[in-house]
Design a protein around this motif. Structure first.
Motif, PDB file in Angstrom:
ATOM      1  N   GLN A 123      58.713  37.979  32.976  1.00 55.29           N
ATOM      2  CA  GLN A 123      58.787  39.426  33.130  1.00 55.29           C
ATOM      3  C   GLN A 123      60.257  39.807  33.098  1.00 55.29           C
ATOM      4  OE1 GLN A 123      57.008  41.042  36.748  1.00 55.29           O
ATOM      5  NE2 GLN A 123      56.242  42.779  35.578  1.00 55.29           N
ATOM      6  N   TRP A 161      45.468  33.562  34.551  1.00 57.10           N
ATOM      7  CA  TRP A 161      46.347  34.674  34.201  1.00 57.10           C
ATOM      8  C   TRP A 161      47.398  34.228  33.189  1.00 57.10           C
ATOM      9  CZ3 TRP A 161      47.494  36.312  39.949  1.00 57.10           C
ATOM     10  CH2 TRP A 161      46.313  36.800  40.522  1.00 57.10           C
ATOM     11  N   SER A 176      57.558  48.630  37.030  1.00 59.11           N
ATOM     12  CA  SER A 176      56.287  49.270  36.720  1.00 59.11           C
ATOM     13  C   SER A 176      55.654  49.946  37.932  1.00 59.11           C
ATOM     14  CB  SER A 176      55.296  48.239  36.155  1.00 59.11           C
ATOM     15  OG  SER A 176      55.753  47.708  34.941  1.00 59.11           O
ATOM     16  N   CYS A 177      55.819  49.351  39.112  1.00 55.35           N
ATOM     17  CA  CYS A 177      55.082  49.854  40.276  1.00 55.35           C
ATOM     18  C   CYS A 177      55.933  50.608  41.290  1.00 55.35           C
ATOM     19  CB  CYS A 177      54.372  48.687  40.975  1.00 55.35           C
ATOM     20  SG  CYS A 177      55.494  47.477  41.709  1.00 55.35           S
ATOM     21  N   ASN A 198      46.061  46.940  43.532  1.00 48.49           N
ATOM     22  CA  ASN A 198      45.748  45.744  42.751  1.00 48.49           C
ATOM     23  C   ASN A 198      46.999  45.110  42.153  1.00 48.49           C
ATOM     24  OD1 ASN A 198      43.725  43.960  41.361  1.00 48.49           O
ATOM     25  ND2 ASN A 198      44.678  44.846  39.549  1.00 48.49           N
ATOM     26  N   TYR A 199      47.914  45.938  41.651  1.00 50.39           N
ATOM     27  CA  TYR A 199      49.146  45.402  41.052  1.00 50.39           C
ATOM     28  C   TYR A 199      49.917  44.572  42.069  1.00 50.39           C
ATOM     29  CZ  TYR A 199      53.358  45.409  38.089  1.00 50.39           C
ATOM     30  OH  TYR A 199      54.435  45.038  37.318  1.00 50.39           O
ATOM     31  N   MET A 200      49.961  45.062  43.306  1.00 46.76           N
ATOM     32  CA  MET A 200      50.705  44.345  44.335  1.00 46.76           C
ATOM     33  C   MET A 200      49.995  43.054  44.729  1.00 46.76           C
ATOM     34  SD  MET A 200      53.230  46.190  44.396  1.00 46.76           S
ATOM     35  CE  MET A 200      54.006  45.024  45.501  1.00 46.76           C
ATOM     36  N   ARG A 201      48.691  43.016  44.604  1.00 49.75           N
ATOM     37  CA  ARG A 201      47.972  41.769  44.869  1.00 49.75           C
ATOM     38  C   ARG A 201      48.400  40.698  43.870  1.00 49.75           C
ATOM     39  NH1 ARG A 201      41.925  43.813  46.897  1.00 49.75           N
ATOM     40  NH2 ARG A 201      42.679  45.798  47.759  1.00 49.75           N
ATOM     41  N   HIS A 202      48.613  41.107  42.626  1.00 46.78           N
ATOM     42  CA  HIS A 202      49.114  40.172  41.619  1.00 46.78           C
ATOM     43  C   HIS A 202      50.541  39.728  41.951  1.00 46.78           C
ATOM     44  CE1 HIS A 202      45.813  40.166  38.778  1.00 46.78           C
ATOM     45  NE2 HIS A 202      45.749  41.485  38.822  1.00 46.78           N
ATOM     46  N   VAL A 203      51.357  40.659  42.411  1.00 45.93           N
ATOM     47  CA  VAL A 203      52.749  40.331  42.733  1.00 45.93           C
ATOM     48  C   VAL A 203      52.817  39.278  43.841  1.00 45.93           C
ATOM     49  CG1 VAL A 203      54.897  41.217  43.713  1.00 45.93           C
ATOM     50  CG2 VAL A 203      53.699  42.530  41.953  1.00 45.93           C
ATOM     51  N   MET A 210      54.118  37.737  37.586  1.00 44.08           N
ATOM     52  CA  MET A 210      54.863  38.856  38.166  1.00 44.08           C
ATOM     53  C   MET A 210      56.128  38.336  38.857  1.00 44.08           C
ATOM     54  SD  MET A 210      53.143  41.549  37.457  1.00 44.08           S
ATOM     55  CE  MET A 210      51.546  42.331  37.300  1.00 44.08           C
ATOM     56  N   ALA A 242      59.123  43.080  38.733  1.00 46.58           N
ATOM     57  CA  ALA A 242      57.828  43.768  38.700  1.00 46.58           C
ATOM     58  C   ALA A 242      57.943  45.207  39.173  1.00 46.58           C
ATOM     59  CB  ALA A 242      56.808  43.022  39.560  1.00 46.58           C
TER      60      ALA A 242
END
Length: 275
Positions: free
Chosen positions: A209, A76, A88-89, A24-29, A80, A85
């Motif tokens: 960020q 949002w 964090s990931c 999910n985080y990468m979908r935001h990125v 990102m 980013a």
């Protein structure tokens, strides 16, 4: 697979193409990169996710892309950064190394920004920008972000002016005549006060960020061979100066200033290889 020249984005798109899924985080990125930096219509991302994701849900996919594309019910309030980013990931670069093996030999401080690596280091790692890994499609991320922000403000100040509430949020008329409030990012709420009491003009980007030290070129510790050699030489000169009382005269150790001059002279012939 991705070919943007930004490893975190490209690794996520490679995973999506290979497996039909990404975290999910990468979908935001990747969504943020498409909308906030490339300034492209969010519906391109909607269609691609719908085509490739094995867990694609029509309603959720559309809702989330609308929010990411400044046209949803709860937009949002974050952006990102395609490099920062990673703190964090993918702080050690393992995700990028898995999905972009051509970058695997780069040290962690350059794995997410290979264009900043010295030429000699890239060569030793087998990375050829424009060869086995693409050059960046954007050279100036800050300028791209400003252009995207300005495009949104131009719509809000022009054809969509009547859709903006005094609170800075937007509204949408529902079928029953009720006006639904659309939560809008703080950056765009022109004429209102921010959470810290500052007047929002609409011309300043507020949502950012930050970088981790190792991906901030101003704070990064250089780990290539030449930089380490220069650092070791400078430390040796400083230590010798302390042992000799700080003097550089007869019988004394060279002082730190002499060491710095020698280091600068050594670096000169190799300066082109460090850009």
């Amino acid at each position: 697979a991705g070919a943007t020249g930004f490893p975190l984005v490209d690794a996520a798109m490679a995973q999506l193409w290979a497996t039909g899924w990404m975290p999910n985080y990468m979908r935001h990125v990747v969504a943020g990169f498409l909308v906030e930096f490339l300034n492209l219509d969010w519906r391109h991302g909607l269609r691609w996710f719908d085509y490739t994701l094995v867990d694609a849900d029509t309603a959720i996919n559309a809702y989330m892309w609308q929010n990411g594309g400044h046209s949803g019910m709860d937009q949002w309030n974050f952006v990102m950064h395609p490099v920062f980013a990673a703190k964090s990931c993918d702080p050690e670069g393992d995700y990028v190394r898995r999905w972009l093996p051509q970058l695997a030999a780069l040290p962690v401080e350059y794995i997410h920004c290979p264009w900043e690596a010295p030429f000699a280091l890239r060569a030793a790692a087998g990375v050829v920008l424009g060869g086995n890994y693409p050059k960046r499609i954007l050279d100036d991320l800050e300028a791209a972000r400003r252009a995207s922000h300005a495009a949104v403000m131009a719509v809000r100040r022009g054809p969509a002016r009547g859709q903006v509430l005094p609170s800075g949020h937007e509204w949408l008329a529902l079928d029953n005549g009720v006006r639904a409030t659309l939560i809008t990012r703080e950056d765009y709420r022109e004429g209102t006060l921010s959470r810290d009491g500052e007047l929002i003009t609409g011309d300043k980007i507020r949502t950012r960020q930050s970088a981790d030290d190792k991906w901030d070129a101003r704070r990064r510790e250089r780990t290539d061979f030449l930089s380490r050699a220069l650092g070791d030489a400078a430390r040796e000169h400083q230590a010798a100066a302390r042992r000799g009382g700080g003097g550089g005269g007869d019988g004394g150790a060279p002082d730190a200033v002499d060491g710095a001059r020698e280091g600068a002279a050594l670096a000169g012939p190799f300066a082109a290889a460090r850009v």
